[in-house]
Design a protein around this motif. Sequence first.
Motif, short mmCIF file in Angstrom:
data_model
loop_
_atom_site.label_atom_id
_atom_site.label_comp_id
_atom_site.label_asym_id
_atom_site.label_seq_id
_atom_site.Cartn_x
_atom_site.Cartn_y
_atom_site.Cartn_z
N ALA A 111 24.60 -29.06 11.15
CA ALA A 111 23.91 -29.21 12.43
C ALA A 111 23.28 -30.60 12.55
O ALA A 111 23.39 -31.26 13.57
CB ALA A 111 22.85 -28.12 12.59
N LEU A 133 26.21 -28.31 19.71
CA LEU A 133 26.85 -27.50 18.67
C LEU A 133 27.88 -26.55 19.26
O LEU A 133 28.88 -26.24 18.61
CB LEU A 133 25.78 -26.70 17.91
N SER A 136 24.58 -24.09 22.68
CA SER A 136 23.71 -24.19 21.51
C SER A 136 23.57 -25.65 21.16
O SER A 136 24.57 -26.40 21.18
CB SER A 136 24.32 -23.44 20.31
N THR A 146 17.11 -18.31 22.81
CA THR A 146 16.52 -18.11 21.48
C THR A 146 16.39 -19.47 20.80
O THR A 146 17.15 -20.40 21.09
CB THR A 146 17.36 -17.18 20.58
N GLY A 147 15.43 -19.55 19.90
CA GLY A 147 15.22 -20.80 19.18
C GLY A 147 14.78 -20.56 17.75
O GLY A 147 14.18 -19.52 17.44
N TYR A 148 15.12 -21.51 16.89
CA TYR A 148 14.67 -21.50 15.49
C TYR A 148 14.21 -22.92 15.16
O TYR A 148 14.98 -23.88 15.29
CB TYR A 148 15.80 -21.06 14.54
N ILE A 203 13.45 -26.03 13.13
CA ILE A 203 13.89 -26.63 11.87
C ILE A 203 12.85 -27.59 11.32
O ILE A 203 12.68 -27.71 10.11
CB ILE A 203 15.24 -27.34 12.09
N PHE A 213 16.62 -25.59 16.90
CA PHE A 213 17.95 -25.07 17.21
C PHE A 213 17.79 -24.06 18.34
O PHE A 213 17.24 -22.98 18.14
CB PHE A 213 18.53 -24.41 15.96
N GLY A 259 21.77 -25.81 6.44
CA GLY A 259 21.81 -26.68 7.61
C GLY A 259 23.10 -26.59 8.41
O GLY A 259 23.23 -27.26 9.42
N SER A 260 24.04 -25.74 7.99
CA SER A 260 25.28 -25.60 8.76
C SER A 260 25.09 -24.72 9.97
O SER A 260 24.37 -23.71 9.92
CB SER A 260 26.39 -24.95 7.90
N PHE A 261 25.77 -25.10 11.05
CA PHE A 261 25.90 -24.25 12.23
C PHE A 261 27.31 -23.68 12.23
O PHE A 261 28.27 -24.39 11.92
CB PHE A 261 25.70 -25.07 13.50
N PHE A 287 20.44 -17.35 9.57
CA PHE A 287 19.98 -16.84 10.87
C PHE A 287 21.23 -16.59 11.73
O PHE A 287 21.89 -17.53 12.14
CB PHE A 287 19.07 -17.90 11.51
#
Lengths: 163, 163
Positions: free
Chosen positions: A20, A40, A50, A71-73, A75, A116, B91-93, B116
Amino acid sequence: MPAVKFQQAAGIQPEIAVQAMPEDERVWVPQADNVWFRPLLFNTVSGGWSNLLRVRKSGVLSRHRHPMIVTGYVIKGSWRYLEHDWVATEGSFVYEPPGEIHTLVVDEGVPEMITFFTISGAMIYLDEAGQMNGYEDVFTKIEMCRRHYHAVGLGDYVDQFIR
Amino acid sequence: MPAVKFQQAAGIQPEIAVQAMPEDERVWVPQADNVWFRPLLFNTVSGGWSNLLRVRKSGVLSRHRHPMIVTGYVIKGSWRYLEHDWVATEGSFVYEPPGEIHTLVVDEGVPEMITFFTISGAMIYLDEAGQMNGYEDVFTKIEMCRRHYHAVGLGDYVDQFIR
């Protein structure tokens, strides 16, 4: 289970698997002064996208309404909405309901925030009086990326994220 | 923009804002031997859920097909699918297209992976021959949580994630 590879369905969309956080700074698409996004996934069938949102300034960033789910995360760093009492910090998960109007703020002392986000539908930007003064959807986001990547020499880099 | 709080729409769903990684170990719902999930959102209207998946063993974990879109962001560790050549690392999407059949593997030397995931629709579990031998949807996931939280003394903890 044995290591059999199953035949995928005919006509299936290709998957995406990327780090990402990009190594190449040019991948960050400028959104506003000290605000960038890193694409993404662009979903042109359901409508939505995304991305990572990166902010390197404090203050009120935007007021907007969401017609669909977000939705969000988080980082890195932290942020909050004027309309809520909580602060989203590193490792926070956030669900934003359809219809919600909120005003994104990054507080003093936060040098950088990266989140994200998966946004369905659109972002509807509002002025101080609550009147719409702009919007973004999957197609305006794709176009922003396309222009930026062509300008910085990454060509059709955006295409890999479009479904 | 001034710090005005806007009136939200009547009947709007409440938002969710939590630290994704729980401090209380009981929040992790056992899914299988050394596999747990941590609920974040149960969407009973569109059908789907967001959660953290935690795995602390290596080997083949499950083979399944997705009828709808899945996205993932790797918070810790790494994993892969037998059907693809890439490895999802911290860290990968990942975007997993509808219709995809894949077999989740955590390799030796990975003590823990946490990802996630946002899953729409369902997980359809498959045996070695590709025949369905189970499924999960938003309602089976809610029920698993409800039973677990009641058993460990967290009561109706799951309710806060249901929309």
